[in-house]
Design an enzyme around this catalytic site. Structure first.
Site, mmCIF file in Angstrom:
data_model
loop_
_atom_site.group_PDB
_atom_site.id
_atom_site.type_symbol
_atom_site.label_atom_id
_atom_site.label_comp_id
_atom_site.label_asym_id
_atom_site.label_seq_id
_atom_site.Cartn_x
_atom_site.Cartn_y
_atom_site.Cartn_z
ATOM 1 N N ARG A 145 0.842 -1.184 0.000
ATOM 2 C CA ARG A 145 0.000 0.000 0.000
ATOM 3 C C ARG A 145 0.886 1.245 0.000
ATOM 4 N NH1 ARG A 145 -1.710 -3.569 4.061
ATOM 5 N NH2 ARG A 145 -3.763 -4.519 3.705
ATOM 6 N N LYS A 169 -1.487 -2.694 8.154
ATOM 7 C CA LYS A 169 -2.626 -2.349 8.996
ATOM 8 C C LYS A 169 -2.557 -3.119 10.306
ATOM 9 C CE LYS A 169 -5.888 -1.004 5.371
ATOM 10 N NZ LYS A 169 -7.218 -1.261 4.774
ATOM 11 N N HIS A 238 -3.684 1.713 -5.736
ATOM 12 C CA HIS A 238 -4.272 0.392 -5.528
ATOM 13 C C HIS A 238 -4.388 -0.385 -6.833
ATOM 14 C CE1 HIS A 238 -5.092 -0.368 -1.382
ATOM 15 N NE2 HIS A 238 -5.997 -1.274 -1.674
ATOM 16 N N ARG A 241 -1.492 -2.414 -6.949
ATOM 17 C CA ARG A 241 -1.672 -3.526 -5.999
ATOM 18 C C ARG A 241 -2.519 -4.625 -6.634
ATOM 19 N NH1 ARG A 241 -1.237 -4.635 -0.443
ATOM 20 N NH2 ARG A 241 -3.133 -5.327 0.628
ATOM 21 N N HIS A 264 -3.185 -9.623 4.070
ATOM 22 C CA HIS A 264 -4.589 -9.768 4.425
ATOM 23 C C HIS A 264 -4.766 -10.818 5.513
ATOM 24 C CE1 HIS A 264 -5.940 -8.185 0.230
ATOM 25 N NE2 HIS A 264 -5.726 -7.212 1.082
ATOM 26 N N TYR A 273 -9.230 -8.638 -4.366
ATOM 27 C CA TYR A 273 -8.105 -8.026 -5.069
ATOM 28 C C TYR A 273 -7.565 -8.905 -6.187
ATOM 29 C CZ TYR A 273 -7.754 -4.544 -1.361
ATOM 30 O OH TYR A 273 -8.014 -3.527 -0.484
#
Length: 296
Positions: A145, A169, A238, A241, A264, A273
């Site tokens: 990201r 994250k 993105h 990505r 993830h 994705y």
């Protein structure tokens, strides 16, 4: 904005490591909610389920997409969940609200020839071009990201393996390998650009003044490259990505590995994705179906 809302946003930034663009979305969602409260003469502390239903109807009356409405409701549900941890008297009015289903879509991605066109567009004989190439190489080679890219420090790069350690994250670390093209690009950047621009920090990617680059700065770089690339009309971080994940799957990578590389927690998230191109679907079909090829 109420103090508890400011505390909530601070928590998202510090503890959950949300990007500035995600934080802005949360902030804007709360501001819109506060405006609704003021217009309807409602209080944050006494907001009830029936009020939540009215707010949902208000959002739909503004002709917003289901995806947008879903995000706004999710923001408020998460906010009240946080508030409940700070005050036992608070009840989450959004917990029973039926969550609007998100619209399904296939994430956009670049074909391999489009990626090659992007790399060819980047200038290779000046400092800005050397820096811009590193940005695109890292985003495409690792699928990270932008919020992860701008926080990479010199110590996070391993030129021997090679690969990079990023903080994702939830402040979760992961290591992503990268290939020879990316390694050479970083090596040249470190030799010819970065040391001369280094200020009082150790961030890898910097702007032309030598300060750590921002998310806005990365988006500006990408848009600038696209404007000069024939046959490529749109880009966002993105999308690179998506491209990273799609190209891996098209070449036979398994979903679990891609999940790990993307950072993830749930495999279902990776499914949003990762998809295969129509060309790849046809290739697999022609190779696998016994009656796909006439006369064979």
């Amino acid at each position: 904005m109420d103090k508890i809302q400011e505390t909530f946003l601070y928590m998202l930034k510090v503890e959950r490591n949300f990007s500035e663009y995600t934080l802005k979305s949360y902030h804007d969602d709360l501001v819109q909610f506060n405006n609704f409260l003021e217009r309807e003469h409602l209080q944050l502390e006494t907001f009830e389920y029936k009020d939540a239903r009215n707010y949902l109807a208000f959002l739909y009356s503004n002709q917003l997409k289901r995806t947008t409405v879903s995000r706004k409701i999710s923001t408020l549900r998460t906010f009240y969940e946080f508030w409940m941890t700070q005050d036992n008297s608070i009840i989450n009015p959004f917990v029973q609200l039926v969550h609007p289903k998100k619209e399904k879509y296939l994430p956009q991605f670049f074909y391999e020839e489009e990626m090659e066109a992007l790399f060819q567009t980047v200038e290779h004989d000046n400092k800005k071009g050397i820096r811009d190439k590193v940005i695109i190489e890292l985003l495409y080679a690792t699928g990270i990201r932008v919020s992860e890219l701008i926080n990479i420090k010199l110590k996070d790069i391993d030129m021997n393996l090679p690969g990079v350690k990023v903080l994702g994250k939830g402040n979760k670390e992961r290591f992503i390998p990268f290939g020879e093209f990316c390694r050479q690009s970083i090596e040249r950047y470190l030799e010819e650009f970065q040391p001369k621009q280094l200020a009082n920090h150790d961030y890898l990617i910097v702007n032309m003044k030598g300060d750590p680059i921002t998310e806005r700065g990365v988006r500006y770089v990408l848009n600038d490259v696209v404007k000069r690339t024939a046959g490529v009309n749109d880009i966002h971080p993105h999308k690179l990505r998506h491209t990273f994940a799609t190209h891996l799957l098209n070449q036979g990578a398994d979903l679990r590995t891609v999940q790990s590389l993307l950072g993830h927690v749930n495999l279902s998230t990776t499914g949003r994705y990762t998809h295969v191109s129509n060309q790849q679907l046809r290739k697999v079909y022609l190779n696998a179906h016994p009656r796909a090829k006439k006369g064979e």
